[in-house]
Design a protein around this motif. Structure first.
Motif, short mmCIF file in Angstrom:
data_model
loop_
_atom_site.label_atom_id
_atom_site.label_comp_id
_atom_site.label_asym_id
_atom_site.label_seq_id
_atom_site.Cartn_x
_atom_site.Cartn_y
_atom_site.Cartn_z
N THR A 235 0.79 -1.23 0.00
CA THR A 235 0.00 0.00 0.00
C THR A 235 0.82 1.27 0.00
O THR A 235 0.27 2.37 -0.19
CB THR A 235 -0.93 0.02 1.22
OG1 THR A 235 -0.13 -0.07 2.42
CG2 THR A 235 -1.92 -1.13 1.17
N GLY A 236 2.14 1.18 0.24
CA GLY A 236 2.95 2.39 0.32
C GLY A 236 4.42 2.10 0.08
O GLY A 236 4.82 0.95 -0.09
N PRO A 237 5.27 3.13 0.09
CA PRO A 237 6.68 2.98 -0.26
C PRO A 237 7.54 2.29 0.80
O PRO A 237 8.63 1.81 0.48
CB PRO A 237 7.14 4.42 -0.48
CG PRO A 237 6.22 5.25 0.38
CD PRO A 237 4.90 4.55 0.31
N GLY A 238 7.08 2.22 2.02
CA GLY A 238 7.87 1.56 3.06
C GLY A 238 7.93 0.06 2.85
O GLY A 238 6.99 -0.54 2.31
N GLU A 239 9.02 -0.55 3.29
CA GLU A 239 9.21 -1.99 3.10
C GLU A 239 8.07 -2.80 3.72
O GLU A 239 7.70 -3.86 3.20
CB GLU A 239 10.55 -2.42 3.70
CG GLU A 239 10.90 -3.88 3.47
CD GLU A 239 11.01 -4.27 2.01
OE1 GLU A 239 10.64 -5.40 1.65
OE2 GLU A 239 11.46 -3.42 1.21
N GLU A 240 7.50 -2.31 4.81
CA GLU A 240 6.42 -3.03 5.47
C GLU A 240 5.07 -2.31 5.35
O GLU A 240 4.18 -2.50 6.19
CB GLU A 240 6.77 -3.26 6.94
CG GLU A 240 7.93 -4.21 7.15
CD GLU A 240 7.70 -5.57 6.50
OE1 GLU A 240 6.56 -6.08 6.57
OE2 GLU A 240 8.66 -6.13 5.92
#
Length: 365
Positions: A235-240
């Motif tokens: 859902t987003g750019p972060g790895e998690e």
């Protein structure tokens, strides 16, 4: 008309085996409202979308920020369509993901298709459609030598045969029929298999399809309700940056379920939905998997379009087995490894079919 393909064999094989996988199950990104052929704008659009939604940078060992630093300086306002396409190919190449596809059509007549997956071992052995067809004809011939009747088609999805004690079901893909028509076909086939002692289910060289069809077919072999698989969506750019885990249950379907010994045949051209089918079937205590590991691309495909009109897809979900193991890029391992080689055609023996018959011979009446 000019046409460019980065590594023709990979793109050709990928277009055959992968482009039909997730028409019904993919997520369509909203295209840009205004078409723009600005190379820099299109580079940023592609890179940013992958950065936010692609699910497997770490697993596939790709530093996406580093890819930006390497390839962004190569793009200017004067970059041609052909040059931009080749830059995209080079940037995407390390992903080696069969669900990554790029289809380009330039204003000057330029065309290009690209898929970064390495050629599967099965296609290295059987490098033409003709040789693949010869192998499956050999499989059926070997079955007939063991007392099976001629194999018959039932719709475009299924091919089946049986002997006095055993059955054979080949699933050619996991999409292409309505639920009603698939149920009717499965009813006919399972009724024909009623009373048999064992069954071979063959999903070798299967391009995939939809989870709905996977569960519709697998439900005919389920002994009781079980966890089928889990899934998370990027859902987003972060790895998690993923959604909460969603769990799908595997439930018995049809008037009767075949819960006697089943041998499932897989290989590394069992793609996507075939990966999922192997994963959920392997959870069943009466199923023994023979062949080679599946391909290892489980996710539905995120479909998007660049401002210049070029289309692309990628994996944006992580699938997990019932016990929360992710088999992406590895595939579902088999219980018993038996590989097909091109020499099988000269020997006139399909060793995978032979191993399946031997296993059922030991585990049936």
């Amino acid at each position: 008309m000019k046409s460019t393909i980065c590594d023709p064999m990979k793109a050709f094989r990928a277009s055959i085996a992968l482009l039909v996988l997730f028409v019904g199950a993919s997520l369509q990104a909203k295209p840009a409202k205004k078409q723009s052929n600005d190379p820099e704008f299109n580079f940023e659009n592609l890179w940013q979308t992958f950065n936010k939604r692609y699910a497997f940078f770490e697993l596939r060992g790709v530093d996406w920020q580093r890819q930006y630093k390497i390839f962004r300086p190569k793009v200017t306002k004067e970059t041609t369509d052909k040059e931009l396409f080749e830059i995209f190919c080079a940037m995407l190449a390390p992903l080696k993901d069969g669900h990554v596809n790029l289809k380009a059509k330039g204003v000057d007549g330029f065309k290009g298709k690209y898929n970064p997956e390495d050629t599967p071992d099965f296609y290295k052995e059987f490098s033409s459609d003709r040789s693949v067809k010869e192998l499956f004809a050999l499989s059926e011939n070997n079955l007939e030598q063991k007392g099976f009747g001629p194999a018959k088609d039932d719709t475009t999805l299924f091919r089946h045969a049986k002997s006095k004690k055993l059955g054979y079901l080949r699933v050619l893909e996991f999409e292409g029929l309505s639920r009603k028509k698939a149920d009717a076909a499965l009813n006919r086939i399972m009724n024909a298999f009623d009373g048999l002692d064992g069954l071979i289910v063959d999903i070798r060289d299967n391009p995939g399809g939809t989870d709905a069809m996977v569960y519709q077919i697998a439900g005919r072999f389920v002994d009781k309700e079980r966890v089928g698989h889990h899934r998370r969506t990027k859902t987003g750019p972060g790895e998690e940056d993923f959604s909460e885990v969603k769990t799908r249950m595997l439930k018995p379907l049809g008037k009767k379920q075949f819960t006697k010994p089943v041998v499932l045949l897989t290989n590394d051209t069992s793609f996507s939905a075939a990966d999922v089918f192997s994963m959920v079937m392997k959870e069943l205590p009466h199923v023994h998997v023979i062949g080679d590991h599946t391909n290892g691309i489980f996710s539905n495909m995120f479909e998007a379009k660049l401002p210049n009109g070029w289309k692309y897809t990628f994996s944006f979900q992580r699938y997990y087995s019932a016990d929360m193991v992710c088999f992406e890029a590895k595939g579902i391992p088999v219980h018993q490894e038996v590989l097909n080689r091109k020499g099988d055609l000269k020997k006139r023996v399909d060793p995978v079919i032979q191993a399946a018959l031997e296993h059922l011979g030991k585990h049936t009446k």
